[in-house]
Design an enzyme around this catalytic site. Structure first.
Site, PDB file in Angstrom:
ATOM      1  N   SER A  57      48.562  23.502 -88.140  1.00 16.54           N
ATOM      2  CA  SER A  57      49.792  22.785 -88.469  1.00 16.54           C
ATOM      3  C   SER A  57      50.856  23.068 -87.395  1.00 16.54           C
ATOM      4  O   SER A  57      50.803  24.084 -86.690  1.00 16.54           O
ATOM      5  CB  SER A  57      50.297  23.239 -89.834  1.00 16.54           C
ATOM      6  N   CYS A 115      43.401  15.228 -88.475  1.00 12.63           N
ATOM      7  CA  CYS A 115      44.608  15.130 -87.653  1.00 12.63           C
ATOM      8  C   CYS A 115      44.700  13.762 -86.991  1.00 12.63           C
ATOM      9  O   CYS A 115      45.736  13.400 -86.460  1.00 12.63           O
ATOM     10  CB  CYS A 115      44.610  16.213 -86.595  1.00 12.63           C
TER      11      CYS A 115
HETATM   12  P1  NAD Z   1      47.115  26.056 -90.642  1.00  9.48           P
HETATM   13  O1  NAD Z   1      48.181  25.947 -89.616  1.00  9.48           O
HETATM   14  O2  NAD Z   1      47.502  26.452 -92.026  1.00  9.48           O
HETATM   15  O3  NAD Z   1      45.983  27.102 -90.176  1.00  9.48           O
HETATM   16  C1  NAD Z   1      45.409  27.050 -88.890  1.00  9.48           C
HETATM   17  C2  NAD Z   1      44.962  28.460 -88.498  1.00  9.48           C
HETATM   18  O4  NAD Z   1      46.114  29.311 -88.445  1.00  9.48           O
HETATM   19  C3  NAD Z   1      44.000  29.098 -89.501  1.00  9.48           C
HETATM   20  O5  NAD Z   1      43.015  29.804 -88.801  1.00  9.48           O
HETATM   21  C4  NAD Z   1      44.895  30.024 -90.313  1.00  9.48           C
HETATM   22  O6  NAD Z   1      44.219  31.151 -90.813  1.00  9.48           O
HETATM   23  C5  NAD Z   1      45.948  30.437 -89.304  1.00  9.48           C
HETATM   24  N1  NAD Z   1      47.249  30.710 -89.945  1.00  9.48           N
HETATM   25  C6  NAD Z   1      47.735  30.175 -91.091  1.00  9.48           C
HETATM   26  N2  NAD Z   1      48.956  30.669 -91.351  1.00  9.48           N
HETATM   27  C7  NAD Z   1      49.256  31.520 -90.346  1.00  9.48           C
HETATM   28  C8  NAD Z   1      50.406  32.344 -90.061  1.00  9.48           C
HETATM   29  N3  NAD Z   1      51.463  32.373 -90.851  1.00  9.48           N
HETATM   30  N4  NAD Z   1      50.368  33.101 -88.938  1.00  9.48           N
HETATM   31  C9  NAD Z   1      49.307  33.080 -88.114  1.00  9.48           C
HETATM   32  N5  NAD Z   1      48.192  32.321 -88.353  1.00  9.48           N
HETATM   33  C10 NAD Z   1      48.171  31.552 -89.451  1.00  9.48           C
HETATM   34  O7  NAD Z   1      46.359  24.633 -90.649  1.00  9.48           O
HETATM   35  P2  NAD Z   1      45.247  24.136 -91.662  1.00  9.48           P
HETATM   36  O8  NAD Z   1      45.903  23.821 -92.964  1.00  9.48           O
HETATM   37  O9  NAD Z   1      44.070  25.027 -91.643  1.00  9.48           O
HETATM   38  O10 NAD Z   1      44.796  22.779 -90.940  1.00  9.48           O
HETATM   39  C11 NAD Z   1      45.467  21.555 -91.094  1.00  9.48           C
HETATM   40  C12 NAD Z   1      46.476  21.320 -89.997  1.00  9.48           C
HETATM   41  O11 NAD Z   1      45.822  21.338 -88.729  1.00  9.48           O
HETATM   42  C13 NAD Z   1      47.144  19.966 -90.073  1.00  9.48           C
HETATM   43  O12 NAD Z   1      48.496  20.118 -89.770  1.00  9.48           O
HETATM   44  C14 NAD Z   1      46.440  19.148 -89.011  1.00  9.48           C
HETATM   45  O13 NAD Z   1      47.176  18.066 -88.485  1.00  9.48           O
HETATM   46  C15 NAD Z   1      46.197  20.184 -87.982  1.00  9.48           C
HETATM   47  N6  NAD Z   1      45.123  19.797 -87.069  1.00  9.48           N
HETATM   48  C16 NAD Z   1      45.485  19.365 -85.839  1.00  9.48           C
HETATM   49  C17 NAD Z   1      44.516  18.948 -84.954  1.00  9.48           C
HETATM   50  C18 NAD Z   1      44.889  18.466 -83.578  1.00  9.48           C
HETATM   51  O14 NAD Z   1      43.997  18.246 -82.795  1.00  9.48           O
HETATM   52  N7  NAD Z   1      46.153  18.311 -83.253  1.00  9.48           N
HETATM   53  C19 NAD Z   1      43.166  18.986 -85.330  1.00  9.48           C
HETATM   54  C20 NAD Z   1      42.832  19.448 -86.597  1.00  9.48           C
HETATM   55  C21 NAD Z   1      43.839  19.850 -87.467  1.00  9.48           C
END
Ligand code: NAD
Length: 504
Positions: free
Chosen positions: A234, A289
Site C-alpha cells: 500500500s 493493483c
Molecule cells: P501492505 O502495505 O499492508 O503490506 C505489504 C507488505 O508490507 C507486507 O509484507 C506487510 O507485512 C508489510 N507491512 C504491513 N504493514 C507494515 C508496517 N506498518 N511496517 C512495515 N511493513 C509493513 O499491503 P497489502 O495489503 O499486503 O497489499 C495490498 C496493497 O498492495 C494495495 O495497496 C495494492 O495496490 C498494493 N499493490 C501494489 C502493486 C504495484 O505494483 N504497485 C502490486 C500489488 C499490490
C-alpha cells in the site's frame, strides 16, 4: 510447513540457509482460508535476531554466488523454470487456499511469475557490457555490471507468487542473494518456491524467506548488509519503506497503491468495454493493483454503458474458488468489512448504488469473507469512494462531459499505476498515451500489465524510487555499473605530464 505441536495446526516456517528454520518462534500469526473462514495454519513471525540469521546466510552465500559463472547461474535458472512450470497447479492451489482468488486466476498469476523466470534465463545476454576500442591512442574502454549483495524483497498479499517473482529471478540471475519477506496473510507460496529453488540446485543461502510483520520489515530496512529493497504494497507503507531504506543508504524501489481509471469514449464498442470493465473490476475480487476501480464514461456513453455492465454483473458466480466460480472471497474478515463500509459511505455521500454486493448469493461456506460485485454510478471526485483505494469488488462510474475532462480527472488523481482507454479512434488513443500521467497504459486493454521483458511500474504515489520492476530496469536495479579504461604499456607511453588526460 510442519505441524505445530501445541495445537496440531501446521506452522509455516522461515526458510534460512537452504532449509526450514527449526527454532520455535516467539510470535506467530494466523493464516485463514478466506473461502471458509477456517484457521488453517500459524505462521512464524521473525524477531530481529531471526532476520539477522537470514541476512547472515545471504551474506555468506553472496561471496561465492557472485563469482559463479553465467553458465552455472543459467543452468539453475532453467532448472527452476522447469520445476515451476511443472508445479503451476500445486502452487496455484496454495495461492487459492490462502488468498481466496479462483483457481483459474491463481494459475494466471503463477504463469505471469514464470515469465519473469524465463526472462532471467537470458541473463548472459542481459548482462553484456559495451566495448570501445582505441578511444584514445592505445586506450580501450569497456563497461560491466556487477551484483549488489544481499537484497530484500517485501511483498503484498494480493499476488503471493507473482509479485515476489517480479524480482527474485532477476536478482539471483544477476548474482545477488535474496531475503524475501512475503505477506503474513498468505505465506505458504513463498516456502513452496524456496523448495523449488533448492530442488533446482541453488546453493543454500542464496534464497531465504523470513515471515512476519513490521518487526521483520524494520530490521531488513536498517540492516547494514542489505544493499537494496524491492517493496510492493500500500502507498503509506511504500512511502515508509522508501524513506527509511534510503536513509539507511540502500537502493529502493517501492511500488504502492493504485486507483485505475478506464476511460470509455462514446465511439467505443460499448459491449467490449462493458466486458472489460467487469473483468478488470471484479477479477480477483478487485484485489489487484491493476484492477479497474473507476469507469470514466464520456457522455453520452454513460447510460448505455452502465446498463451493459449491470447485465453482465448479474451473470457472475461468486463462491469458493475451487468450484469453478468467477469471483472468490476477500482475503480477511477485516478487509471484507472495511470494503463493505464503503457501500454505506457511498450512499451517505450521495452516489447511486446500482448493484449492492451485500445481496449476493454465494456458492460457498457461510463463514467465508464474501462481498459480491458492487456498482456505484454518478460517483464524484470528492467522495471517499473515489478518493480512497478500496481494493475490493466495488466499481465506481464517474461521468464526464468530454475527453479533456476525462484526462484531467486521471491526471489529478493521487495515483498513476495503470489506466485504459476504450475507443476506435486511433488519434484519440495516441493523444491519450501522450498526455496521461500514468505508468502503464492500455488501449482497449483493461489490465495492461507489461510482459516480463518490459518493466512494470506506476507514477506518482504508485511508485517511490526511479526504477520499475523486471525487464531491463530490473536488471539495472539489481546491478551496479563499472567502466574500465585500459592500456597495455610500452616504452612510448613514458614521460611526465600533469595535465588532465585528453583523448588524442
Ligand atoms: P501492505 O502495505 O499492508 O503490506 C505489504 C507488505 O508490507 C507486507 O509484507 C506487510 O507485512 C508489510 N507491512 C504491513 N504493514 C507494515 C508496517 N506498518 N511496517 C512495515 N511493513 C509493513 O499491503 P497489502 O495489503 O499486503 O497489499 C495490498 C496493497 O498492495 C494495495 O495497496 C495494492 O495496490 C498494493 N499493490 C501494489 C502493486 C504495484 O505494483 N504497485 C502490486 C500489488 C499490490
Amino acid at each position: 510447513m510442519t505441524l505445530n505441536a501445541e495445537n496440531e495446526l501446521p506452522l509455516v516456517r522461515h526458510w534460512i540457509d537452504g532449509k526450514p528454520s527449526d527454532t520455535a518462534p516467539e510470535r506467530v500469526g494466523e493464516v485463514y482460508n478466506p473461502a471458509t473462514g477456517q484457521l488453517k495454519a500459524h505462521v512464524a513471525f521473525a524477531s530481529p535476531g531471526e532476520v539477522d540469521r537470514a541476512v547472515s546466510a545471504a551474506s555468506e552465500a553472496f561471496s561465492s554466488w557472485r563469482r559463479s559463472s553465467l553458465a552455472q547461474r543459467t543452468k539453475v535458472l532453467f532448472a527452476f523454470r522447469e520445476l515451476m512450470a511443472a508445479r503451476v497447479d500445486d502452487l496455484a492451489a496454495i495461492v487459492t487456499s490462502e488468498h481466496g482468488k479462483v483457481l483459474a486466476d491463481a494459475i494466471g498469476e503463477v504463469s505471469r511469475g514464470l515469465e519473469v523466470a524465463e526472462f532471467a534465463c537470458g541473463i548472459p545476454q542481459l548482462l553484456k557490457g559495451g566495448y570501445s576500442e582505441q578511444v584514445s591512442t592505445s586506450i580501450d574502454v569497456h563497461s560491466l555490471r556487477q551484483p549488489l549483495g544481499p537484497v530484500a524483497i517485501i511483498s503484498p498479499f494480493n499476488f503471493p507468487a507473482m509479485v515476489p517473482a517480479w524480482f527474485f529471478p532477476i536478482a539471483i540471475a544477476c548474482g545477488n542473494t535474496v531475503v524475501l519477506k512475503p505477506s503474513e496473510k498468505d505465506p505458504s507460496a513463498s516456502v513452496f518456491i524456496a523448495e523449488l529453488w533448492a530442488e533446482a540446485g541453488l546453493p543454500a543461502g542464496v534464497f531465504n524467506v523470513v515471515h512476519g510483520d513490521k518487526v521483520a520489515v524494520d530490521r531488513l530496512l536498517e540492516h547494514p548488509s542489505i544493499k537494496a529493497v524491492s517493496f510492493v504494497g500500500s502507498t503509506p507503507i511504500a512511502r515508509y519503506v522508501y524513506e527509511n531504506a534510503t536513509r539507511a543508504g540502500k537502493r529502493v524501489q517501492a511500488l504502492g497503491g493504485a486507483k485505475n481509471h478506464m476511460v470509455v469514449l462514446p465511439d467505443a464498442d460499448l459491449d467490449l468495454a462493458a466486458d472489460a470493465a467487469v473483468n478488470a473490476g471484479f477479477g480477483s475480487a478487485g484485489e489487484r493493483c491493476m484492477a479497474i476501480s473507476v469507469v470514466t464514461a464520456v457522455e453520452p456513453a454513460g447510460d448505455e454503458l452502465v446498463a451493459k455492465i449491470v447485465e453482465r454483473m448479474g451473470r457472475l458466480k461468486v463462491g469458493d474458488g475451487r468450484r469453478g466460480t468467477d469471483m472468490g472471497p476477500l482475503v480477511t474478515r477485516q478487509h471484507r468489512d472495511k470494503v463493505a463500509s464503503y457501500l454505506d459511505a457511498g450512499l451517505r455521500e450521495g452516489a447511486n448504488l446500482v448493484v449492492d454486493g451485500r445481496d449476493v448469493s454465494v456458492d460457498g461456506d457461510a463463514d467465508g469473507y464474501w462481498l459480491g460485485p458492487t456498482l456505484f454510478d454518478h460517483v464524484r471526485p470528492e467522495m471517499s469512494l473515489y478518493r480512497d483505494e478500496i481494493f475490493g469488488p466495488v466499481l465506481s462510474v464517474v461521468r464526464v462531459p468530454s475527453y479533456e475532462a476525462a484526462v484531467k480527472l486521471v491526471n489529478e488523481n493521487e495515483w498513476g499505476n495503470g489506466t485504459a482507454i476504450f475507443t476506435n479512434d486511433g488519434g484519440a488513443a495516441r493523444k491519450f498515451q501522450n498526455e496521461v500521467e500514468v505508468g502503464m497504459i492500455g488501449i482497449n486493454v483493461p489490465i495492461p500489465v507489461p510482459v516480463a521483458y518490459y518493466s512494470f511500474g506506476g507514477w506518482k504515489s504508485s511508485l517511490f524510487g526511479d526504477t520499475h520492476a523486471h525487464g531491463t530496469e530490473g536488471v539495472h536495479f539489481f546491478t551496479r555499473g563499472k567502466v574500465v579504461t585500459s592500456r597495455w604499456l610500452d616504452p612510448s607511453h613514458g614521460g611526465i605530464n600533469l595535465g588532465f588526460p585528453r583523448n588524442d
